[in-house]
Scaffold this motif. Sequence first.
Motif, short mmCIF file in Angstrom:
data_model
loop_
_atom_site.label_atom_id
_atom_site.label_comp_id
_atom_site.label_asym_id
_atom_site.label_seq_id
_atom_site.Cartn_x
_atom_site.Cartn_y
_atom_site.Cartn_z
N UNK A 1 0.88 -1.23 0.10
CA UNK A 1 -0.07 -0.12 0.01
C UNK A 1 0.80 1.27 0.04
N UNK A 2 0.39 2.40 -0.40
CA UNK A 2 1.04 3.71 -0.64
C UNK A 2 0.47 4.79 0.18
N UNK A 3 1.16 5.47 0.90
CA UNK A 3 0.32 6.49 1.66
C UNK A 3 0.12 7.74 0.91
N UNK A 4 -0.64 8.54 1.89
CA UNK A 4 -0.86 9.82 1.08
C UNK A 4 0.30 10.72 0.47
N UNK A 5 1.31 10.54 1.13
CA UNK A 5 2.47 11.34 0.92
C UNK A 5 3.55 10.63 -0.28
#
Lengths: 668, 668, 668
Positions: free
Chosen positions: C90-94
């Motif tokens: 998963x990739x975060x908002x940053x």
Amino acid sequence: MQLGVCYYPEQWPEEWWADDAARMAAMGIRYVRIAEFAWSRIEPTPGEFDWAWLDRSIATLHAAGLRVVMCTPTATPPKWLVDSDPAMLAVDANGQARGFGSRRHYCFSSPSYRAQSARITEAVAQRYGQHPAVAAWQTDNEYGCHLTVLSYSQAARQGFRAWLQAKYITVDALNTAWGNVFWSQEYRSFDEIDPPVGTVTEAHPAHRLDYRRFASDEVVAFNRIQTDILRQHSPGRDVTHNFMGFFTEFDHHDVAADLDVATWDSYPLGFTQDFFLSSLEKQRYARTGHPDIPAFHHDLYRGLCTGANKGRWWVMEQQPGPVNWAQWNPAPLDGMVRLWTWQAFAHGAEVVSYFRWRQAPFAQEQMHAGLHRPDRSLDQGGLEATQVAQELLAIGLAATGDAAANASASQARVALVLDYPSLWMAQIQPQGADYNPMEITFRAYSALRQLGLDVDIVSSRADLKSYALVVLPAHLREDAALAARLAALQADGTAQAVFGPRAGAKNQALSFADGLPPGAFAALAGVRVQRVSSLPPGVVDAVRWPDGSLSSNSHWREDVQTQGAQALANFDDGRPAVLRHGSSWYSTGWPDEAGWKQLFTRAAAAAGLATQDLPEDLRTSRLGNHVFVQNFSSSTVHYAPVNHAQCLLGARELAPQGLAIWKLSPSI
Amino acid sequence: MQLGVCYYPEQWPEEWWADDAARMAAMGIRYVRIAEFAWSRIEPTPGEFDWAWLDRSIATLHAAGLRVVMCTPTATPPKWLVDSDPAMLAVDANGQARGFGSRRHYCFSSPSYRAQSARITEAVAQRYGQHPAVAAWQTDNEYGCHLTVLSYSQAARQGFRAWLQAKYITVDALNTAWGNVFWSQEYRSFDEIDPPVGTVTEAHPAHRLDYRRFASDEVVAFNRIQTDILRQHSPGRDVTHNFMGFFTEFDHHDVAADLDVATWDSYPLGFTQDFFLSSLEKQRYARTGHPDIPAFHHDLYRGLCTGANKGRWWVMEQQPGPVNWAQWNPAPLDGMVRLWTWQAFAHGAEVVSYFRWRQAPFAQEQMHAGLHRPDRSLDQGGLEATQVAQELLAIGLAATGDAAANASASQARVALVLDYPSLWMAQIQPQGADYNPMEITFRAYSALRQLGLDVDIVSSRADLKSYALVVLPAHLREDAALAARLAALQADGTAQAVFGPRAGAKNQALSFADGLPPGAFAALAGVRVQRVSSLPPGVVDAVRWPDGSLSSNSHWREDVQTQGAQALANFDDGRPAVLRHGSSWYSTGWPDEAGWKQLFTRAAAAAGLATQDLPEDLRTSRLGNHVFVQNFSSSTVHYAPVNHAQCLLGARELAPQGLAIWKLSPSI
Amino acid sequence: MQLGVCYYPEQWPEEWWADDAARMAAMGIRYVRIAEFAWSRIEPTPGEFDWAWLDRSIATLHAAGLRVVMCTPTATPPKWLVDSDPAMLAVDANGQARGFGSRRHYCFSSPSYRAQSARITEAVAQRYGQHPAVAAWQTDNEYGCHLTVLSYSQAARQGFRAWLQAKYITVDALNTAWGNVFWSQEYRSFDEIDPPVGTVTEAHPAHRLDYRRFASDEVVAFNRIQTDILRQHSPGRDVTHNFMGFFTEFDHHDVAADLDVATWDSYPLGFTQDFFLSSLEKQRYARTGHPDIPAFHHDLYRGLCTGANKGRWWVMEQQPGPVNWAQWNPAPLDGMVRLWTWQAFAHGAEVVSYFRWRQAPFAQEQMHAGLHRPDRSLDQGGLEATQVAQELLAIGLAATGDAAANASASQARVALVLDYPSLWMAQIQPQGADYNPMEITFRAYSALRQLGLDVDIVSSRADLKSYALVVLPAHLREDAALAARLAALQADGTAQAVFGPRAGAKNQALSFADGLPPGAFAALAGVRVQRVSSLPPGVVDAVRWPDGSLSSNSHWREDVQTQGAQALANFDDGRPAVLRHGSSWYSTGWPDEAGWKQLFTRAAAAAGLATQDLPEDLRTSRLGNHVFVQNFSSSTVHYAPVNHAQCLLGARELAPQGLAIWKLSPSI
Ligand SMILES: [Zn+2]
Ligand SMILES: [Zn+2]
Ligand SMILES: [Zn+2]
């Protein structure tokens, strides 16, 4: 004194346009601002313009006798532009590009975006520059909103290096000016210098200050590209930009040098919630706003334009009801929209323009009220705007609206100096976590207003000749030119100067002023600052005044050596809290409301100005020979100005949210 | 007992140097620390050294009879070095390199920066190692300041893998020790292991603990490269490093093993604002600092060096006035600089060195006071330093300064054990958001001091033979060796041990201690912990003592099964709050001040130590046959030590910020 | 009514397994959940499975007569999988990938991880699908825990574009639905649309809402891959997933459509500390939990399954003692584990399964209690579980456990509608910083419970025929279908509907409901909302009821135009706070507890439902013809239900943490 409104024809069915225009005219609205976010409709595909809808929209407004304030749409570059040139995006302090999907995503330093901005401005200006309906232009929208002045893009990095080279010529000069010998921060060439971010602990203050100056200059340059184009294609029309409240990221005086009229966007309830007021104040003023927040900005923006345009200002966006963007968004009490509108006129506004004609039912601002609800029904703000228009006609003030007549009518004898570089200095080097230079400035202003004084907020370059009292609440910048002008002013008569703490403390490189603070102001103030304290919350020092009364200082304290000054009020340990030196007054700390009032009452008396202790949350403004009395409190108040001759509107008894307008007797 | 000062000749005009040196000598200063941030002046261009200015500067100091503490400049690598090797930068938890523009931007694990550090150290040591003025060396500056111990660079990643392989030999051993079967966290090779950052929820505690250990070892290794070079080129000189307050990012005992003298940087007001004190304490002690903050660190750093250097320590940087870096920065009350200086001597300091000779007018620390103001005038701190120098001479204590005489004079009978790995364990696994192991350690220390006890803060490896009372407020680490030494100590006589909650709870891999907490201490304490609670703010349990008095526990609570221990104080539900088992005492929770005092009064009595309830904010320290009485309160206090013979300084009546020095009668 | 336990054989020596199983059976435990984090043990090397240990472990449990709940291990993909396919993260908002080293690090949208998830599910299902011990399956673990639903990976970006295209067909339709003409946000193709992150100010609300919908659909799709495989290989076994508390990141009703039983993880003390309760409530309920937190979720999850599985639910993880993951982690008072267990049964749980059999001595959750301590001794939770098992036998309720008998026994006449898209709408557009739609829902629920009412929490699609009172505390979504069902329900008899503020305010694109709020509910409620206020903390409006009593509203206020409704309670300015329109009730604000009780008491009376004012922190639940009385207070309370016939357990006098079970007389 005229009314205006912000309108987005592209957001509504075309079959509503004529009805909207007719009802605007009927309501008494004269100005209509349009198109400031319409780029994707003007140029839906790169290079292919769709003017038809905008032509028809302007024609409709024109046919109704309305005057158009036309905007450049550069605050919202469309997605196709961003995708074709991602380097145009602003970059945040973490190195991340600020993405598409809201607004203001461009970098002021991007050469390619400057070119795009010029191209679209030219296109719009060519199309409508001579249109008979077009009365004025607004560049872009709210420069700096959402913290968008400071960008750390490659373009900004390159621009900053060039800016530094132009300023310092040699890198040795820069090293010396900044004091880079400290912590081995010396550079060998301008190309070694990066923006002041990402450092392990705080970046160098001079480095940060020059970056703030550079970024401010980039805003000025960006804006000037547009104003040059607009003046070329649309001569004779006013060019303006709509500034914001409590906003300090660029030097507004510098931008205003290229404008004919300063305008600002007044949201009293939002500003009350989002800025430095205490939580008790946020509760107390939740539905009225703090009375001095609009006033402070009216007086600030009235001071922005110079020369032939001196004193010209509008409210471009007036809060018409609850908004959507503050932490909390209460609805204003009934009557507040009317009171705010009149308050703006009382401070000299040429035009008060409501944001917006009708609440949008969609997107980010759908919870932002308009004069009408999304279902086209008239909202409370619309009712009150209608009332103001009728009152303007009834008392004959509407006629004064078109010209700059009001502007010069301000007769304030008090000048409060607001200096953007000084604000930056205190922000970079607060020394105490809650030292907010805008707050101390505002608190001083508010105390002056509570004493019934009218105030001009002016730049450090302003002509001070007409003032009896000059106040510098947070002028950290060493300013020999201003010191000289103050000395000359005092030499001429009874004019008084009041210095807040930290005055003159810092030189141009945010280093110590020569010979200790207050530097260039030392001869005036008669003190030298020996040491300073920032005080944690709850540490409060009592201040005793000659009449035995007490006030309290917090936040900041200075120990001074007197060089001619006499202590006026003292701390319990006998050290001076406030000193007087001839016509100059110096506060060694951050006074509370009682302290500011004590100080200003005395300084005003010395200056020959009468003060009064106004009832709580009542304010008065004099404009020409009119006095506007405004009741922001939740109680009924009785008040009439001294030497009143005639009550034009309202009465001596003011209900909550009440207003009275008095004509003064000719003798004064 | 000698005075020193930190001095930056490169920051001042050369024509001031001789005058500065003369005035230092006249003031009574003996030591001058220089050059710790001067890399860009020593080596302005890669490989080209400029020694001339530094030669002249040292010669000037030497000529005035001053002794130089020479520093390696590695805390501030210049920009050219960073640009030539960006991989030397530390990397933060988000993967961003920590940039140039302040200080401490290097990664301890970078092989190339270690080489640069060795190269510049070698250059400086070769140049000045044998210089007659050079009395001592300081490596780098404040290791770890601004959270710079933990780096997540590629070099750190590689170093960590090698460190793990050396520790565990096989990855299966690591998987077992850490408990990686949990959540499928098993690794198949050391090359699969990354630093413990960027995980979705908390990273594995054993992983984090080993990373903390690794990072601490990297600091030790980095420092040892310098100390090895310095000892080679400058034999016979003391080598030190200046540590900081409340700082736990690396194991200070490990670094100190390579030093001759421990020094630390004492900023009582800054630490009062920036650490765990309550906001009421931050207000109360804003201008004096909490009295036990300096004392705690004096006693901690006195315990750092071992062997021939046992007890040797200095204050390398003494706060001389307001500073710039805390959240709030009040000025100390007049008299505090003197009191702090004497307090350090009372705890056995060889040298107290002020930071800094003169306040810099520029750059990041321009608001940090010095003994002089930027305009060269003597500041309050300078006045008080002068007074101390004169007092030292007057009462004949200056003579005791050069040698390590004072160091061994401490006769504390109370040892408080501070164990860095235990602190890391509690920081990694606080279990309650406000469980700060440094705070509970400090609170226990403060209670001991309020009872008039002198305290040695020692490592878990310290020889405990001379102590009557050993206190372990936060020794989470299972420590069979320490348990055995405590048992032996108790077997020999009346020595008492006091365990705080969580004692011995965790094994080396931050897993549960064998057979439940307190693990290896269970036989001593006579309890087994059955379950634990961390308590949210406001949840407070009353504790009832045998004399009927009440105290309160908060933060933490354990339910224990007694295995021989007897309850001494109980909660309202009848469960034990404090238990005693022979010569051991166990607190199941986090006591307030009253609770700690109750506990220590009883344990001290059992240990044969007299306690007294000192007046509020009064402290005493015994050094040899002198007692130093220090009044940190805002009231005048009357106090004289038991068995006093002669008052050398001050009197029985101590004004606020007052000090008295008493000689004891020979009988004791 | 059966007990279960979560067990990790891979974490314990194999020689303990048989003893563990025997003691489980002896204690009265029937279900054992295993293997949900065991991937690295099942497949230690890619493609090489180690089934032996798991075979033996299941055999051991089977031999003891225990029923196994088997899990898919997909919440913890092992390191080798992550290293072989970093794009699965998963990739975060940053834009940072969420790394390995804890759990839930995968992206729901990753095609490669979906394939891996199917592969391991298939392997486990093939191996154990027909095993006689396997009674049920759990997919993955706690979808969304640690904020893992929203991912901004490339896979998510592509998936979102495809999802939008499927929904809107043309980008023009999307532009129109979203209102992208605002701020020039129009797109020319679906490929121009990015996830709504990284914008300068808030991203477009419709954009955000669709991203939330998309992300929720991805969870549903991910889960369905597993349930399809499990049904194929293990027919006849229940398939479930264990949901969490106060969790809104995906639509639980949608996921439950693929399940046979809903289960959830009940941690009353952790939820009390980590969610929206006031700090006074966090103190007051620190050791008991807020009584309505478990109840709320029991009633919510009982409403999740539909059709043949209607009303089927378990507690999959029951807090057995202090946990490790909340801000603070107190131990529950003795008796609470028993009370929570009975509370779950009282609300219709088929199984209550404790987490976990034995506290792990290592890794992230080592401070999380189990039924046993790490040293194998029985902990307080184990004692109380044993007691419950014995009580179940003693009063003959254990027999009711296996079937879904209890589930249908709920006879609640009150339905509270909880609608996930409505929650998302309020979260995206709170309008006031503390407007939490889950909180207002919970506060309404708690008031109903304090009046002695049993409540079903249902989806907006639920059949409402059996209810006398339907409550919509935060149903922002315009919902014509629900409005029609409510109208039909009211037409049939005395059923009442209660609307909270903001009901029906938003259409599917998070734009204004047609014709102003409450949109589709306007005809029922008889009001139109003219304007709204969000209110800062401390701004509280008094509400006056017909009986003269006062309550207070905060957070939110609406001014409404009545269209048939009558004001029932008014603000001081005379505007309505609560209105009634036939069988509908509308609250224009956020009531306090007293206000909700006033409103519900009246609405219940109109609905023919009896209410009572229960003693503080006492709760009752009716299940079939049993009433369960639960005392969460710290006082002894006397209480017996109306029409009670026989006391099966406990008595009329309930000590703190006490419980009584009553049989009702047959007449009712
Ligand atoms: Zn605006
Ligand atoms: Zn320092
Ligand atoms: Zn769980």
